[in-house]
Design a protein around this motif. Sequence first.
Motif, short mmCIF file in Angstrom:
data_model
loop_
_atom_site.label_atom_id
_atom_site.label_comp_id
_atom_site.label_asym_id
_atom_site.label_seq_id
_atom_site.Cartn_x
_atom_site.Cartn_y
_atom_site.Cartn_z
N PHE A 1 0.49 11.99 2.23
CA PHE A 1 0.31 11.55 3.43
C PHE A 1 1.97 11.25 4.94
N PRO B 1 3.82 11.25 9.77
CA PRO B 1 3.46 10.78 8.05
C PRO B 1 2.62 10.22 8.82
N CYS C 1 0.41 7.51 7.78
CA CYS C 1 0.98 6.58 7.53
C CYS C 1 -0.13 5.48 7.67
N SER D 1 0.89 1.53 3.03
CA SER D 1 0.98 1.37 4.28
C SER D 1 0.79 -0.67 4.36
N CYS E 1 4.79 -0.60 3.45
CA CYS E 1 5.85 0.13 3.56
C CYS E 1 6.38 -0.52 4.26
S1 SF4 Z 1 3.13 4.31 4.97
FE1 SF4 Z 1 5.30 4.99 4.89
S2 SF4 Z 1 5.11 5.79 2.08
FE2 SF4 Z 1 3.22 6.16 3.75
S3 SF4 Z 1 3.45 7.84 4.53
FE3 SF4 Z 1 4.20 5.48 6.19
S4 SF4 Z 1 6.16 6.15 6.24
FE4 SF4 Z 1 5.11 7.49 4.31
#
Ligand code: SF4
Length: 237
Positions: free
Chosen positions: A200, A206, A208, A214, A217
């Motif tokens: 991911f 990314p 997310c 998500s 984060c």
């Molecule tokens: S939510 Fe955070 S950990 Fe997940 S892909 Fe997005 S930036 Fe990366």
Amino acid sequence: MATAAFRHKIVGAILGRKSALPVSENPLELTVLEQVIFAICREDSLQEKAEAAFRNLQTRFFDWNEVRVSSPSEIMEAISGLTGTRARAERIIAFLQEHFEATYAFDLEGLLKKGIKGTAKQLEKAGGVTDHTVAWVNQRALKAQSIPVDSSMLRCAKRLELVDSEVGKIPEARQALEGIVAKTKVTDFTDGLSRIAVEFCHERNPACQSCPLSGECPSAKAPKGAAAPSGRGRKPK
Ligand code: SF4
């Protein structure tokens, strides 16, 4: 800088979401030498891709000596499901060549008697070996409180604020993570963070919206057209 409580919450979220991650991971029973080769395949790769590449090496070549004397392009073909195949092939050959020249054998089980520091001291000087390889062998073969960190995991750990954004080197990130994850959880944590990082948390764009973390984060990108919740939605570093 994130608080210790926040970091423990993220560690708990990674461990808690492991069962929801796309593929459950089956630990392989490998010798110490095989763990080194597997780690070279596993660095910045999904578990199942690393397993497929490793199995190809085992089935397409008669033994590790045949891998040692093969050309990089022959190894690259066997591990073609991975990224950076030339660099990995050269690392595998370099490691096997150096080890064979020193011992005329393909046996590293003696490392189990040397302990964590002795293993690290011997392996870190070896050709083809990175900080990730040493930490992987310490974790998987010696059951140490060690966390192998690759560049994907470093990027993801920074976005999750598990390590400070100024941390530039993998050994620093590894030491920081080893300080916040319990010894009994390092394997699950490694598998969970690695999967989120590769699957991911891509360097660019990314994913997310489909990432299991998500909700927690601090760097999660909000869906297009939606307002980012307070304290979230910052652009990933
Ligand atoms: S939510 Fe955070 S950990 Fe997940 S892909 Fe997005 S930036 Fe990366």
